[in-house]
Design a protein around this motif. Sequence first.
Motif, PDB file in Angstrom:
ATOM      1  N   ILE A 164      -8.606  -8.598 -10.030  1.00 33.35           N
ATOM      2  CA  ILE A 164      -9.344  -7.354 -10.214  1.00 33.35           C
ATOM      3  C   ILE A 164      -8.363  -6.205 -10.380  1.00 33.35           C
ATOM      4  CG2 ILE A 164     -10.950  -5.718  -9.150  1.00 33.35           C
ATOM      5  CD1 ILE A 164     -12.217  -8.057  -7.669  1.00 33.35           C
ATOM      6  N   ILE A 165      -8.593  -5.390 -11.405  1.00 31.53           N
ATOM      7  CA  ILE A 165      -7.892  -4.127 -11.569  1.00 31.53           C
ATOM      8  C   ILE A 165      -8.962  -3.056 -11.468  1.00 31.53           C
ATOM      9  CG2 ILE A 165      -6.471  -2.709 -13.094  1.00 31.53           C
ATOM     10  CD1 ILE A 165      -5.579  -5.366 -14.435  1.00 31.53           C
ATOM     11  N   SER A 166      -8.910  -2.221 -10.441  1.00 31.67           N
ATOM     12  CA  SER A 166     -10.031  -1.325 -10.148  1.00 31.67           C
ATOM     13  C   SER A 166      -9.536   0.072  -9.771  1.00 31.67           C
ATOM     14  CB  SER A 166     -10.861  -1.904  -8.991  1.00 31.67           C
ATOM     15  OG  SER A 166     -11.928  -1.051  -8.665  1.00 31.67           O
ATOM     16  N   GLY A 167     -10.186   1.086 -10.347  1.00 40.99           N
ATOM     17  CA  GLY A 167      -9.949   2.460  -9.925  1.00 40.99           C
ATOM     18  C   GLY A 167      -8.575   2.999 -10.258  1.00 40.99           C
ATOM     19  N   CYS A 168      -7.956   2.502 -11.323  1.00 45.69           N
ATOM     20  CA  CYS A 168      -6.584   2.884 -11.649  1.00 45.69           C
ATOM     21  C   CYS A 168      -6.541   3.901 -12.787  1.00 45.69           C
ATOM     22  CB  CYS A 168      -5.766   1.658 -12.037  1.00 45.69           C
ATOM     23  SG  CYS A 168      -5.539   0.474 -10.683  1.00 45.69           S
ATOM     24  N   ASP A 169      -5.543   4.772 -12.770  1.00 48.61           N
ATOM     25  CA  ASP A 169      -5.201   5.645 -13.882  1.00 48.61           C
ATOM     26  C   ASP A 169      -3.951   5.086 -14.544  1.00 48.61           C
ATOM     27  OD1 ASP A 169      -7.272   7.476 -13.431  1.00 48.61           O
ATOM     28  OD2 ASP A 169      -6.075   8.589 -11.977  1.00 48.61           O
ATOM     29  N   THR A 196       0.835  -1.194   0.000  1.00 44.74           N
ATOM     30  CA  THR A 196       0.000   0.000   0.000  1.00 44.74           C
ATOM     31  C   THR A 196       0.875   1.252   0.000  1.00 44.74           C
ATOM     32  OG1 THR A 196      -0.161  -0.052   2.423  1.00 44.74           O
ATOM     33  CG2 THR A 196      -1.910  -1.123   1.197  1.00 44.74           C
ATOM     34  N   SER A 197       0.360   2.303  -0.639  1.00 47.82           N
ATOM     35  CA  SER A 197       1.018   3.623  -0.662  1.00 47.82           C
ATOM     36  C   SER A 197       2.491   3.507  -1.041  1.00 47.82           C
ATOM     37  CB  SER A 197       0.863   4.318   0.702  1.00 47.82           C
ATOM     38  OG  SER A 197      -0.499   4.488   1.027  1.00 47.82           O
ATOM     39  N   TYR A 198       2.726   2.750  -2.102  1.00 47.95           N
ATOM     40  CA  TYR A 198       4.083   2.452  -2.570  1.00 47.95           C
ATOM     41  C   TYR A 198       4.380   3.312  -3.786  1.00 47.95           C
ATOM     42  CZ  TYR A 198       7.419  -0.432  -5.323  1.00 47.95           C
ATOM     43  OH  TYR A 198       8.450  -0.884  -6.089  1.00 47.95           O
ATOM     44  N   GLU A 199       5.614   3.839  -3.857  1.00 47.59           N
ATOM     45  CA  GLU A 199       6.042   4.564  -5.049  1.00 47.59           C
ATOM     46  C   GLU A 199       7.323   3.953  -5.585  1.00 47.59           C
ATOM     47  OE1 GLU A 199       6.603   9.028  -6.913  1.00 47.59           O
ATOM     48  OE2 GLU A 199       6.571   8.800  -4.724  1.00 47.59           O
ATOM     49  N   CYS A 200       7.348   3.771  -6.904  1.00 49.32           N
ATOM     50  CA  CYS A 200       8.542   3.225  -7.546  1.00 49.32           C
ATOM     51  C   CYS A 200       8.758   3.950  -8.866  1.00 49.32           C
ATOM     52  CB  CYS A 200       8.401   1.728  -7.797  1.00 49.32           C
ATOM     53  SG  CYS A 200       9.856   1.004  -8.597  1.00 49.32           S
ATOM     54  N   TYR A 201       9.985   4.375  -9.095  1.00 49.72           N
ATOM     55  CA  TYR A 201      10.327   5.017 -10.363  1.00 49.72           C
ATOM     56  C   TYR A 201      11.811   4.829 -10.654  1.00 49.72           C
ATOM     57  CZ  TYR A 201      11.807   8.802  -7.214  1.00 49.72           C
ATOM     58  OH  TYR A 201      12.387   9.527  -6.204  1.00 49.72           O
ATOM     59  N   ASN A 202      12.129   4.903 -11.929  1.00 47.18           N
ATOM     60  CA  ASN A 202      13.497   4.775 -12.413  1.00 47.18           C
ATOM     61  C   ASN A 202      14.137   3.452 -11.997  1.00 47.18           C
ATOM     62  OD1 ASN A 202      15.614   5.807 -13.989  1.00 47.18           O
ATOM     63  ND2 ASN A 202      16.691   6.601 -12.194  1.00 47.18           N
ATOM     64  N   MET A 203      13.335   2.370 -12.033  1.00 49.03           N
ATOM     65  CA  MET A 203      13.837   1.013 -11.922  1.00 49.03           C
ATOM     66  C   MET A 203      13.565   0.312 -13.257  1.00 49.03           C
ATOM     67  SD  MET A 203      15.082   0.773  -8.796  1.00 49.03           S
ATOM     68  CE  MET A 203      15.217  -0.980  -8.448  1.00 49.03           C
ATOM     69  N   ASP A 216      -3.206   1.968  -3.873  1.00 47.60           N
ATOM     70  CA  ASP A 216      -2.755   3.357  -3.711  1.00 47.60           C
ATOM     71  C   ASP A 216      -1.268   3.517  -4.040  1.00 47.60           C
ATOM     72  OD1 ASP A 216      -5.323   4.128  -2.831  1.00 47.60           O
ATOM     73  OD2 ASP A 216      -4.851   3.528  -0.783  1.00 47.60           O
ATOM     74  N   ALA A 217      -0.825   2.849  -5.085  1.00 46.37           N
ATOM     75  CA  ALA A 217       0.583   2.930  -5.487  1.00 46.37           C
ATOM     76  C   ALA A 217       0.748   3.903  -6.645  1.00 46.37           C
ATOM     77  CB  ALA A 217       1.100   1.553  -5.883  1.00 46.37           C
ATOM     78  N   LYS A 218       1.944   4.497  -6.736  1.00 49.65           N
ATOM     79  CA  LYS A 218       2.352   5.295  -7.893  1.00 49.65           C
ATOM     80  C   LYS A 218       3.589   4.625  -8.494  1.00 49.65           C
ATOM     81  CE  LYS A 218       2.630   9.708  -7.644  1.00 49.65           C
ATOM     82  NZ  LYS A 218       3.004  11.066  -7.176  1.00 49.65           N
ATOM     83  N   LEU A 268      -5.440 -16.800  -9.042  1.00 52.20           N
ATOM     84  CA  LEU A 268      -4.314 -15.960  -8.647  1.00 52.20           C
ATOM     85  C   LEU A 268      -4.709 -14.912  -7.619  1.00 52.20           C
ATOM     86  CD1 LEU A 268      -2.680 -15.359 -12.142  1.00 52.20           C
ATOM     87  CD2 LEU A 268      -1.895 -16.892 -10.345  1.00 52.20           C
ATOM     88  N   HIS A 269      -5.907 -14.328  -7.796  1.00 55.22           N
ATOM     89  CA  HIS A 269      -6.387 -13.305  -6.867  1.00 55.22           C
ATOM     90  C   HIS A 269      -5.380 -12.166  -6.717  1.00 55.22           C
ATOM     91  CE1 HIS A 269      -9.233 -16.404  -4.769  1.00 55.22           C
ATOM     92  NE2 HIS A 269      -9.774 -15.883  -5.858  1.00 55.22           N
ATOM     93  N   ILE A 270      -5.004 -11.571  -7.841  1.00 48.86           N
ATOM     94  CA  ILE A 270      -4.184 -10.368  -7.819  1.00 48.86           C
ATOM     95  C   ILE A 270      -5.129  -9.171  -7.854  1.00 48.86           C
ATOM     96  CG2 ILE A 270      -2.339  -9.092  -8.942  1.00 48.86           C
ATOM     97  CD1 ILE A 270      -1.467 -11.872  -8.003  1.00 48.86           C
ATOM     98  N   ASN A 271      -5.029  -8.281  -6.884  1.00 44.46           N
ATOM     99  CA  ASN A 271      -5.896  -7.116  -6.811  1.00 44.46           C
ATOM    100  C   ASN A 271      -5.053  -5.854  -6.910  1.00 44.46           C
ATOM    101  OD1 ASN A 271      -8.331  -8.649  -6.275  1.00 44.46           O
ATOM    102  ND2 ASN A 271      -7.483  -9.025  -4.239  1.00 44.46           N
ATOM    103  N   VAL A 272      -5.313  -5.052  -7.940  1.00 41.03           N
ATOM    104  CA  VAL A 272      -4.623  -3.780  -8.135  1.00 41.03           C
ATOM    105  C   VAL A 272      -5.678  -2.689  -8.011  1.00 41.03           C
ATOM    106  CG1 VAL A 272      -3.192  -2.397  -9.663  1.00 41.03           C
ATOM    107  CG2 VAL A 272      -2.955  -4.890  -9.666  1.00 41.03           C
TER     108      VAL A 272
END
Length: 292
Positions: free
Chosen positions: A192-197, A117-124, A140-142, A162-166
Amino acid sequence: VTGGSGTSNDPYIIEDWIITGDGSAEDGIFINNTDVHFIIRNCTIHGFHHPDEYYTGITFGNVENGNVERSTLYDNHDGIDIRYSSNIRIDNCSCYDYPVLYADGINCYHSTFVTITSYECYNMYNGVDASHCLDITIKDAKIHHNSYVGMGFFSKSKEDNLHINVINCSIYNNQHYGIWFEDRIRHQSYSIISGCDIYNNGESYQGWGICLQKISSTIIENCNIFSNNAGGIVFDSSNNIVRNCSIFNHSSDTQPQLTAGVTIHGWIRFLKLSWNNTITNCDIYNNEIGID
């Protein structure tokens, strides 16, 4: 360890460390073969990389009941590596700045019940890379500006349910897919992929916003998928649902066949057909092709 006794009510605390790699150790924090409760909190871990090895900021191996909170991991080959583990929580952490081949912000392998939750990852290289994993929730990840995939969920054998929820994630400016599910054997996912941009992915590798390969029974709902992904959603499987989504602004002068809002396809030669897919209550506009 700065406190605690390892119980659920009084977990071990590993807190307020700055750990810098100098090449002499493979991991900043390494925890293995334990089911005690613990929290890694407010730590900064960086510099764990090697030109010929996979060094890691935090590694869990055969661990249960571990938490990582409010920690920063940068300039590591992998930020957090979770293997053969379960009941792991990652909250309010960031991983960044090592965009070399196979360098992951979070890597999960043969693990279950992992919540991020509330995870940010960039430039990997990848924001999240999960293989042979079940019951993963990312909320709630970016995840942005990574040199390959935002989130990748992969398997090489049949693993049902699998039950992967994003949920409620922003995934953008990754150079290949935004979200990529892939398996070698067709099977149900119940993910489920829900509420994502999801936007601006695929610039370098012609990747889609969401790609489902051989993964069926997935719900994509309440998402905005837009602005120059190479395509919006693509799948070659059955019983998927796309509902209440806005899918728009996918166009290309050079690759029009890739820039559909939604693409559904099968393989006639091997009789791998796609059926019973549903698209309902969606706004699909300003794409090279709406639904292909």
